[in-house]
Write an enzyme that holds these catalytic residues in place. Structure first.
Site, short mmCIF file in Angstrom:
data_model
loop_
_atom_site.label_atom_id
_atom_site.label_comp_id
_atom_site.label_asym_id
_atom_site.label_seq_id
_atom_site.Cartn_x
_atom_site.Cartn_y
_atom_site.Cartn_z
N SER A 53 11.96 -4.06 2.80
CA SER A 53 10.92 -4.62 1.94
C SER A 53 11.11 -4.32 0.47
O SER A 53 11.38 -3.18 0.08
CB SER A 53 9.57 -4.09 2.44
OG SER A 53 8.74 -3.74 1.36
N LYS A 54 10.96 -5.36 -0.32
CA LYS A 54 11.10 -5.26 -1.77
C LYS A 54 10.12 -4.22 -2.34
O LYS A 54 10.42 -3.49 -3.25
CB LYS A 54 10.80 -6.65 -2.33
CG LYS A 54 10.60 -6.77 -3.80
CD LYS A 54 10.38 -8.24 -4.15
CE LYS A 54 9.91 -8.39 -5.58
NZ LYS A 54 9.73 -9.77 -5.98
N ARG A 55 8.95 -4.17 -1.72
CA ARG A 55 7.89 -3.29 -2.24
C ARG A 55 8.09 -1.84 -1.80
O ARG A 55 7.89 -0.92 -2.57
CB ARG A 55 6.55 -3.81 -1.74
CG ARG A 55 5.43 -3.73 -2.73
CD ARG A 55 4.21 -4.53 -2.28
NE ARG A 55 4.18 -4.85 -0.87
CZ ARG A 55 3.66 -4.07 0.08
NH1 ARG A 55 3.12 -2.92 -0.23
NH2 ARG A 55 3.67 -4.46 1.34
N ARG A 56 8.51 -1.65 -0.55
CA ARG A 56 8.55 -0.29 -0.02
C ARG A 56 9.89 0.41 -0.08
O ARG A 56 9.95 1.64 -0.07
CB ARG A 56 8.09 -0.31 1.45
CG ARG A 56 6.61 -0.57 1.57
CD ARG A 56 6.25 -1.04 2.95
NE ARG A 56 6.41 -0.01 3.97
CZ ARG A 56 6.18 -0.25 5.27
NH1 ARG A 56 5.81 -1.45 5.66
NH2 ARG A 56 6.33 0.71 6.14
N PHE A 89 14.61 -11.04 -9.31
CA PHE A 89 14.81 -9.96 -8.35
C PHE A 89 15.87 -10.37 -7.35
O PHE A 89 15.77 -11.41 -6.71
CB PHE A 89 13.50 -9.66 -7.61
CG PHE A 89 13.63 -8.51 -6.65
CD1 PHE A 89 13.48 -7.20 -7.10
CD2 PHE A 89 13.91 -8.72 -5.32
CE1 PHE A 89 13.61 -6.13 -6.23
CE2 PHE A 89 14.04 -7.65 -4.43
CZ PHE A 89 13.88 -6.36 -4.90
#
Ligand code: GLU
Length: 555
Positions: A297-300, A48
């Protein structure tokens, strides 16, 4: 042989090469001009690539290349839990897409270039062990056989006593094991890690001189941190110190999350008798949401991943240019004074970096990117848009690639000049921008010239069909439109109309809008004369007839 030496031999019988041999023979100091910086980007192979990673990598790349130095890529794969298959090539390809290239290190195909390798930490086990052996010989490191349960016990005790957690002082049970006890444990096959015997004193302070943040004073490290894990692989701390020394790094550029560990690193350089490099701890890229700031954020946040920029079709140079605006606030002034220069000629400075974290703003990226695209040659726009479309919009690819000269013609309209149009911020905007040039992409239901009554629109179109010739000069073309205006009850002169609108249905601008909407389905386009030239006589005729049909017979 004293006990420390015996212990070193007991733990590392297979290590023959000494640390100092690595320092002088295997990796002699680099010979580089005065002031040349050696930097490295050191990702873990998670696959990533966060835009913050590109941001940090760009700092490394700029510092090295603008000073005539070297920037290398090192893969930090000592934490096998985080590793992903193809994690390395994904990261390298991602960086390469943004023009961030390395002089040394790992390549996308897994091979390496450069004389300071291996550049993958898991291939360097023997080197770390040699440095660790030296520390054991000097009594500065020792094996620790504590089990997970024992370590948990220590933690619990520290919690109840409210003392600093970690393996230190009286809690460092294995610190005082004798050679015989160690030998016995090893004979019994007990697994162990090797720990630093920290020379730090409670209450001691250490100063870090950071190239971005200035001087930071922190508590000295007193914890006997792990140097080598049970499998003989080093921790990040130890690997960093050994590698950046041997590889000749002059500036360690890394995320600010490493600031709290810096006292450990400074201590390790000290016990190994090595000179620490300069440190530059980069603040994370932030996002503003509902009035407050947080880390991207990588997630959001989809835009945290570089894939997002590739998929949306931001030209690599636009992203780099935008990142430069985030890196140094004086970049935009420089750009205003150097409108056409390559952005890499900008003199980037660590000192001008923000300590609070740069705010990532997609709207700003769009405007920077649109400006970058507006400066490109038409052929380059056609070619890059086509290349993007090949992966992300097959239909667009098919029409563009079928006639690249035609495509170039589209992007050439209104390009150049002092105020070029900025309609395209990313290649995914191209479909909408070019759609009316292609029958296959065109949407029939376009905008209308609503201010003109349908019967007047029809009259304008009919009159224009009689005289239309796309091979006319621009002057003749415009004269004909004025003629149609006069003939259909519109004022041929905007100024005259504004002075006295009575007796007119509108002015020549309204006539143009009727033509423009009939031909393109839009009220706002680049130069209509050029558009008609590209579309050609037949297609223009067809579209006007279509529009007439609609006006006369309804939808
Ligand atoms: N491998 C570390 C990370 O991914 C790199 C830190 C450094 O650049 O030293 O955070």
């Amino acid at each position: 042989m004293d006990d420390n030496r015996r212990l070193a031999e007991l733990l590392f019988p297979h290590i023959e090469k000494q640390a100092k041999q690595y320092l002088t023979e295997v990796y002699p100091p680099r010979s580089l001009p005065e002031g040349a910086m050696v930097t490295r980007f050191a990702p873990s192979p998670t696959g990533f690539l966060h835009i913050g990673g590109v941001y940090t990598a760009l700092v490394c790349e700029r510092l090295a290349h603008q000073s005539g130095g070297v920037c290398f890529l090192r893969i930090e794969d000592t934490d096998k839990k985080r590793e992903q298959q193809d994690g390395v090539s994904g990261i390298i390809r991602g960086l390469d897409a943004f023009g961030i290239r390395f002089d040394e290190g790992v390549r996308a195909d897994g091979t390496e270039q450069g004389a300071y390798g291996p550049y993958v930490q898991s291939r360097r086990a023997g080197i770390y062990q040699s440095f660790c052996k030296e520390l054991v010989e000097k009594g500065l490191a020792y094996p620790c056989f504590c089990t997970e349960e024992e370590l948990a016990e220590i933690r619990a005790e520290q919690e109840s006593q409210k003392v600093l957690p970690g393996y230190h002082g009286e809690f460092a049970r294995c610190r005082s094991l004798t050679y015989e006890q160690i030998e016995q444990n090893i004979r019994e096959g007990k697994p162990y890690v090797v720990r630093l015997r920290s020379p730090g004193k409670p209450g001691g302070r250490v100063k870090l001189r950071d190239a971005i943040r200035g001087e930071i004073e922190m508590d000295e490290n007193i914890v006997d941190i792990v140097l080598l894990k049970r499998d003989g692989i080093p921790t990040y701390h130890f690997a960093h110190v050994v590698d950046d020394t041997l590889m000749g790094t002059t500036h360690v550029v890394r995320g600010e999350e490493w600031v709290p560990s810096a006292p450990i690193h400074l201590q390790l350089f000290y016990v190994l008798g090595l000179k620490a490099p300069r440190f530059a701890h980069v603040s994370p890229v932030m996002k503003e949401e509902d009035g407050s700031r947080r880390k991207l954020s990588k997630r959001r946040d989809p835009e945290a991943s570089v894939e997002y920029f590739v998929r949306e079709g931001y030209p690599a140079e636009a992203v780099v240019e935008y990142l430069l605006t985030l890196l140094n606030s004086n970049f935009e002034d420089w750009r205003r004074q150097n409108k056409t220069e390559d952005c890499r000629l900008f003199p980037f400075s660590l000192k001008k970096m923000s300590q609070s974290g740069a705010l990532f703003d997609l709207a700003k990226l769009d405007s920077v990117s649109a400006a970058v695209i507006s400066r490109m040659e038409a052929g380059q726009v056609a070619q890059q848009a086509c290349q993007w479309a090949q992966s992300f919009d097959r239909e667009l690819y098919d029409v563009l690639s079928a006639d690249m000269e035609y495509a170039r013609g589209i992007f050439a309209i209104d390009r150049g000049g002092a105020k070029p149009r900025k309609d395209i911020a990313k290649w995914s905007d191209v479909r909408a921008y070019v759609s009316y040039f292609y029958d296959a992409l065109r949407t029939k239901q376009g905008e209308q010239a609503e201010t003109v009554a349908p019967c007047d629109r029809a009259a304008v179109l009919r009159a224009y069909l009689e005289v239309m010739d796309v091979s006319d000069s621009k002057e003749t073309w415009f004269e004909k439109i004025r003629g149609v205006a006069a003939q259909t009850g519109f004022c041929p002169d905007v100024k005259a109309y504004k002075a006295d609108p009575s007796g007119y249905k509108g002015h020549v601008g309204d006539v143009s809008t009727v033509l423009r909407t009939a031909l393109t389905g839009r009220k706002n386009t680049p130069d209509l004369y050029a558009i008609m030239g590209l579309l050609g006589q037949e297609r223009c005729k067809m579209r006007i007839n279509e529009a007439l049909e609609e006006l006369e017979h309804g939808k």
